[in-house]
Design an enzyme around this catalytic site. Sequence first.
Site, short mmCIF file in Angstrom:
data_model
loop_
_atom_site.label_atom_id
_atom_site.label_comp_id
_atom_site.label_asym_id
_atom_site.label_seq_id
_atom_site.Cartn_x
_atom_site.Cartn_y
_atom_site.Cartn_z
CG LEU A 110 -1.88 -1.32 1.35
CD1 LEU A 110 -3.06 -0.87 2.56
CD2 LEU A 110 -2.46 -1.73 0.30
N GLY A 155 1.10 -5.18 1.25
CA GLY A 155 0.03 -5.27 0.37
C GLY A 155 0.68 -5.94 -1.03
CG ASN A 179 6.56 -5.73 5.55
OD1 ASN A 179 5.73 -5.61 4.80
ND2 ASN A 179 7.32 -4.64 5.56
CD GLU A 180 1.01 -5.98 6.40
OE1 GLU A 180 1.61 -6.79 6.76
OE2 GLU A 180 0.35 -5.87 5.21
C1 LIG Z 1 -6.47 4.60 5.02
C2 LIG Z 1 -6.73 3.49 5.56
C3 LIG Z 1 -5.46 3.09 6.56
C4 LIG Z 1 -5.27 1.57 6.97
C5 LIG Z 1 -4.21 1.11 7.35
C6 LIG Z 1 -4.01 -0.52 7.58
C7 LIG Z 1 -3.07 -0.86 6.61
C8 LIG Z 1 -2.93 -2.35 6.88
C9 LIG Z 1 -2.14 -3.19 5.76
C10 LIG Z 1 -0.93 -2.47 5.13
C11 LIG Z 1 -0.44 -2.78 4.20
C12 LIG Z 1 0.79 -2.26 3.47
O1 LIG Z 1 1.00 -2.68 2.23
S1 LIG Z 1 1.60 -1.10 4.21
C13 LIG Z 1 3.05 -0.94 3.08
C14 LIG Z 1 4.05 -1.70 3.49
N1 LIG Z 1 5.23 -1.53 2.71
C15 LIG Z 1 6.54 -1.70 2.92
O2 LIG Z 1 7.02 -1.59 4.19
C16 LIG Z 1 7.51 -1.34 1.87
C17 LIG Z 1 8.65 -0.41 2.06
N2 LIG Z 1 9.59 -0.19 1.14
C18 LIG Z 1 10.69 -1.05 1.06
O3 LIG Z 1 10.53 -1.97 1.46
C19 LIG Z 1 11.55 -0.82 0.00
O4 LIG Z 1 11.25 0.35 -0.61
C20 LIG Z 1 11.27 -1.97 -1.54
C21 LIG Z 1 9.96 -2.00 -2.00
C22 LIG Z 1 11.84 -3.11 -0.93
C23 LIG Z 1 12.20 -1.30 -2.66
O5 LIG Z 1 13.58 -0.93 -1.94
P1 LIG Z 1 14.54 -0.05 -2.88
O6 LIG Z 1 15.79 -0.11 -2.21
O7 LIG Z 1 14.46 -0.69 -4.53
O8 LIG Z 1 13.82 1.44 -3.10
P2 LIG Z 1 13.59 2.56 -2.02
O9 LIG Z 1 14.84 3.40 -2.17
O10 LIG Z 1 13.43 1.94 -0.82
O11 LIG Z 1 12.38 3.10 -2.56
C24 LIG Z 1 12.17 3.95 -3.75
C25 LIG Z 1 11.48 4.97 -3.38
O12 LIG Z 1 9.77 4.37 -3.20
C26 LIG Z 1 9.32 4.97 -1.95
N3 LIG Z 1 8.62 3.90 -1.35
C27 LIG Z 1 8.83 2.60 -0.97
N4 LIG Z 1 7.72 1.80 -0.64
C28 LIG Z 1 6.84 2.68 -0.59
C29 LIG Z 1 5.40 2.79 -0.20
N5 LIG Z 1 4.84 1.55 0.10
N6 LIG Z 1 4.39 3.53 -0.45
C30 LIG Z 1 5.13 4.84 -0.93
N7 LIG Z 1 6.35 5.07 -1.38
C31 LIG Z 1 7.28 4.03 -1.08
C32 LIG Z 1 10.62 5.15 -1.18
O13 LIG Z 1 10.25 6.13 -0.26
C33 LIG Z 1 11.53 6.10 -2.04
O14 LIG Z 1 11.10 7.03 -2.35
P3 LIG Z 1 12.08 8.54 -2.84
O15 LIG Z 1 12.96 8.54 -1.49
O16 LIG Z 1 11.38 9.58 -2.86
O17 LIG Z 1 13.01 7.98 -3.87
#
Ligand SMILES: CCCCCCCCC/C=C/C(=O)SCCNC(=O)CCNC(=O)[C@H](O)C(C)(C)COP(=O)(O)OP(=O)(O)OC[C@H]1O[C@@H](n2cnc3c(N)ncnc32)[C@H](O)[C@@H]1OP(=O)(O)O
Length: 291
Positions: A110, A155, A179-180
Amino acid sequence: MKMALRACLRTKPGLTALLSQLSCSGHAAARRAPALVAQRSSSSTSQKIKVDFDQSSGVAVMHMQSPPVNSLSLEFLTDVCIALEKLEMDKSCRGLVVTSSQPKVFSAGLDILDMYGKSPEHCAEFWKAVQEMWLKFYGSNMITIAAVNGSSPAGGCLLSMTCDYRIMADNPRYSIGLNETKLGIVAPFWFKDTMVNTVGHRATEMALQLGLLYSPAEALKIGLVDQLVHEDQVLTTATETMTKWLAIPGILNISYTCHFFHLWCCNLVCTICSCVCQVIAAKKIHLSQDF
Ligand SMILES: CCCCCCCCC/C=C/C(=O)SCCNC(=O)CCNC(=O)[C@H](O)C(C)(C)COP(=O)(O)OP(=O)(O)OC[C@H]1O[C@@H](n2cnc3c(N)ncnc32)[C@H](O)[C@@H]1OP(=O)(O)O
């Protein structure tokens, strides 16, 4: 489980109504009307989604192309749902492969920026879109294969788990999982249920309690993915695998559907009971604090 949802959506009007309360089926359609894919081999593109449909094989490939990491924003989710609706309406489309055009990432889950500091209306619409994506993939009439060609946390992992089969790139730098917990978020029950249906109760308990992200090898070991292949072969393997799945007569799918439908109903009843118990427990705690 996916087949159970398929059965509900096809044959059980009552449950369709129930599920539609979770979804927002009108939401995507209201923005853009779906169109049939008519050519022998065609390609349709939104800003964030590219779909290549080969009518001779009946297989479509959906490329997620939302830089930098295919995070699931409201706009992206809407595009995915519209693309799925279009394919679902075209009865010649029997299989769907989902993959990423972004290097190293399948989907980052997400979009965190779309969840933070937004209006309640935006959050409601966003959350409905997440549910709609889940329902549309899980309840799809098509055979769906996730070609996981990069990391797939949260997500992104959910998206892959809604597919019938998962093929992941065998690169130890990639990871997949819910990993939430590590982010201080409790994964919703339907995230949990989807994982239980994929890897079983104990593995899900460990995964969610600890917020585990698995390497491809670990993911294969617990059954979170079904196959590992070299990075360059993820998409071709997915297409080959699809041929095998499509060789099974559709009627057998429907037969399995009945078994899984029963399990799904039991699960739903348990979830409702559990919610009622939680409410009663919360009220008791509240009452005991009053005395
Ligand atoms: C309303 C109701 C509520 C209700 C709320 C309830 C929700 C419950 C369920 C939640 C579900 C979810 O999915 S919550 C989302 C969880 N997602 C994560 O934890 C993923 C986090 N990201 C990562 O681990 C990493 O970015 C990964 C995907 C492996 C890629 O690694 P890389 O080294 O290739 O790239 P990075 O340098 O880290 O990231 C590149 C750019 O992308 C951005 N970016 C990375 N992940 C992002 C993300 N999920 N959303 C936005 N932007 C993201 C970074 O900030 C960087 O931005 P710039 O710095 O500007 O370049």
